[in-house]
Design an enzyme around this catalytic site. Structure first.
Site, PDB file in Angstrom:
ATOM      1  N   ASN A 129       0.867  -1.188   0.000  1.00 62.89           N
ATOM      2  CA  ASN A 129       0.000   0.000   0.000  1.00 62.89           C
ATOM      3  C   ASN A 129       0.896   1.227   0.000  1.00 62.89           C
ATOM      4  O   ASN A 129       1.920   1.244   0.686  1.00 62.89           O
ATOM      5  CB  ASN A 129      -0.884   0.045   1.247  1.00 62.89           C
ATOM      6  N   GLU A 536     -20.299  11.734  -6.551  1.00 59.52           N
ATOM      7  CA  GLU A 536     -19.568  10.528  -6.151  1.00 59.52           C
ATOM      8  C   GLU A 536     -20.266   9.247  -6.596  1.00 59.52           C
ATOM      9  O   GLU A 536     -19.612   8.322  -7.080  1.00 59.52           O
ATOM     10  CB  GLU A 536     -19.403  10.493  -4.623  1.00 59.52           C
TER      11      GLU A 536
END
Length: 656
Positions: A129, A536
């Site tokens: 990550n 969104e």
């Protein structure tokens, strides 16, 4: 954002790895994968088996990965798994984690075709990550050494770099590799020659260690240990969690683990204590709702009640973070007395909650307040004030941009820090001196709803605490504000009852491609949040403006095909707002108005009105935002989008 799960055990760990990924699906992802040491189930801990590493990867959901794993009979007692949100390289199988390194020379000479074969064993497998900023420079160096790259990711660079440093000890190889990395990372690595070992490291991205429980206590064999980017991934597996700090390396082997800090010294258990963390998997169950977002919208009365539980008076000691940093109460009193301004740092929805709080802080507490987009603040020259209270706002407490902005503010000498956060064990809470922990519960939907309203509740309490510490809040005013806050859950239930009317609006909006949101004063940030929610999850282009700015540009866009949502509470700016609405109607625009009962705004041709149950004064934003959440939700449902996992977005944004 991206999710990591890893494990060292004596049993087949693949079901736990895949289940962990399923529990992290809410963070958002576009590919997933798992890699195991194929011989770790039968090999002695220090043996060198013939099997090596195998993996499965997919650009579909984790459920498809599980089917692939079962079809391939992928098993192992040591493994790592990952959900990826694309940064470098398109969402494609060859860019999905885990990444392999096959070494150089004859191992790498076969190139793309052999590397992309999931059945071909690798030497190193790695998940990551974060973002490596010097990946291009490292890639060129490794290519010159003979390494073949088959992805566009920065992560493959780390896998090859670890391989290049390997000389029999994976921990030493990882330590040498991360010394060359610039950027943010949380990684988990396995090697074909060490079947019962996982090595992890973190810098700028969260990573936790899960300690296996003793079998005599009815749980797991104590010989197994886990890595994850989120404690929820290990719900039901272990509740014994060690939070790794910035720069930590961790070495997991059967029956033991150890941690080395960024200065290279081994850490004692007291330095990285084991905490009991209840990350109940049941919190992520959908129940009778169609989507998690819908569930979370309707959980807001409960979330607000929980967030305000135990608030009997507005006192600064509420912000000691439940004693997380010791010295309960006293530190908050001292800080609040000393500060003379507030700086709020946040991103996205949290930024809009900070924008609303600015109105409260300046009007009620009389404290000058600045609100900054966290990703911008750290890259501009600012004028630091050591008497500023730096307030960060984050649902997860791991938002990379906000953490970086916080550290930047601290580096400038601003040491009075406070966070409004939903996760008590997060990096944000650990790095701020003061904290108010909202109690929204787990939020699965990418588009934040209950986290936003609980942030507003926490920020209003902060406003009152600062006003109290500055002598600007009388006992009568405190009692009135507390009464209003205690009534919020009931008021929210009444607003949620407006859902059928909102659905009728959504049927109109589903046919549109653009929308405009207007608000004035305290409700302008709510218009911003409403526009954000619509774009969104429904993919409708939406903008928000202070209504007074309408004539300075956006009025040019207004037609009958551009619905205009107006937040119209009965406040001091109402008459001004009515004039702005007439400007819209005069150009043929269609208005959708959220109006208080006594605003005298009536439905007519081109004006659709939903009447709010009651006027709520300073706390009105918490009520007016709920119909906007419902509008976005039902519009997205009507358009058939993936409400909980909108394209290109992630829940916890742990990269810059």
């Amino acid at each position: 954002m991206c999710g990591i799960v890893g494990a060292v055990s004596t049993r087949n760990i693949v079901p736990i790895l895949v289940q962990g990924l399923q529990r992290l699906e809410y963070r958002g992802y576009d590919s997933c994968g798992v890699a195991v040491h194929a011989s770790s189930l039968n090999a002695a801990p220090h043996g060198t088996p013939d099997g090596g590493l195998r993996r499965a990867r997919s650009t579909a959901r984790v459920a498809e990965l599980l089917a692939q794993v079962q079809a391939d009979h992928l098993e192992g007692a040591t493994g790592i798994a990952h959900t990826r949100w694309a940064t470098h390289g398109a969402p494609a199988v060859h860019n999905a984690h885990p990444h392999f390194s096959h070494g150089t020379g004859s191992d790498a000479a076969t190139g793309q075709q052999a590397e992309s074969d999931p059945a071909r064993p690798g030497r190193v497998a790695l998940v990551h990550n974060g973002i490596i900023e010097n990946h291009e420079e490292l890639r060129a160096t490794l290519q010159a050494r003979g390494y073949v790259f088959v992805s566009q990711t920065d992560t493959e660079v780390i896998a090859h770099l670890v391989d290049s440093h390997y000389s029999g000890d994976l921990f030493d190889a990882v330590r040498a590799a991360i010394a060359e990395l610039h950027g943010a990372y949380a990684i988990a690595v396995i090697h074909k020659d060490e079947p019962h070992r996982v090595v992890g490291a973190r810098a700028g991205s969260p990573l936790i260690l899960g300690v296996g429980q003793d079998a005599s206590e009815g749980a797991l064999a104590s010989r197994e240990h886990f890595l994850a980017s989120d404690a929820m991934a290990l719900a039901g597996v272990t509740d014994q969690i060690v939070y790794l700090e910035e720069g930590d390396l961790v070495d997991l082997q059967l029956g033991r683990y150890w941690i080395v800090g960024k200065d290279g010294t081994a850490l004692t258990p007291a330095q990285r204590p084991v905490r009991t963390v209840q990350a109940h998997s049941g919190a992520a169950e959908l129940g009778p709702y169609r989507h998690y977002m819908q569930k979370e919208i309707f959980e807001q009365p409960r979330a607000i009640a929980d967030t305000l539980e135990g608030v009997a008076g507005i006192v600064p000691e509420l912000f000691d973070g439940a004693g997380l940093h010791g010295e309960p109460g006293a530190a908050a009193w001292r800080v609040f007395k000393e500060i003379d301004s507030v700086l709020i740092l946040a991103c996205g929805t949290s930024y809009y909650s900070g924008c609303a709080a600015k109105y409260w802080l300046e009007e009620i507490a009389g404290i000058p307040t600045q609100v900054e987009v966290a990703s911008e603040y750290r890259y501009r020259t600012s004028v630091p004030n050591p008497r500023t209270l730096v307030v960060t706002i984050s649902q997860s407490g791991e938002t990379a941009d906000t953490l970086a902005a916080l550290r930047h503010a601290q580096s400038l000498g601003m040491q009075h820090t406070l966070t409004i956060c939903n996760v008590a064990t997060s990096a944000m809470v650990r790095e701020c001196k003061l904290a108010y922990i909202t109690r929204a519960g787990v939020e699965i939907g990418v588009a934040s709803t209950k986290a936003f309203t609980t942030q507003l509740a926490g920020l209003f309490l902060l406003t009152l605490a600062l006003a109290q510490s500055k002598g600007r809040l009388s006992e009568e005013q405190e009692a009135a504000h507390l009464k209003a806050m205690r009534h919020l859950p009931v008021a929210l239930q009444a607003v949620l009852a407006l859902e059928p009317q909102v659905i009728s609006w959504a049927e109109d909006f589903a046919r549109m491609e653009n929308a405009l949101f207007l608000g004035r004063g305290l409700h302008y940030p709510i218009a911003l949040e409403g526009a954000l929610k619509l774009k969104e999850i429904s993919y409708i282009h939406a903008e928000a403006y202070p209504a007074g700015e309408l004539k300075h540009g956006p009025l040019a866009l207004v037609t009958s095909a551009m619905p205009v949502v107006t937040v119209a509470p009965n406040d001091a700016l109402l008459e001004k707002l009515k004039s702005n609405m007439q400007e819209v109607r005069a150009r043929g625009g269609v208005l959708y108005v959220l109006a208080d009962a006594d605003t005298h705004i009536e439905s007519s041709e081109g004006i659709h009105v939903i009447r709010m149950p009651e006027h709520y004064g300073h706390l009105s934003p918490l009520l007016h935002v709920v119909p906007l959440q419902l509008l976005a939700y039902h519009t997205a449902c009507a358009r058939g989008t993936d409400v909980d996992k909108p394209r290109n977005l992630a829940k916890s944004v742990t990269v810059e």
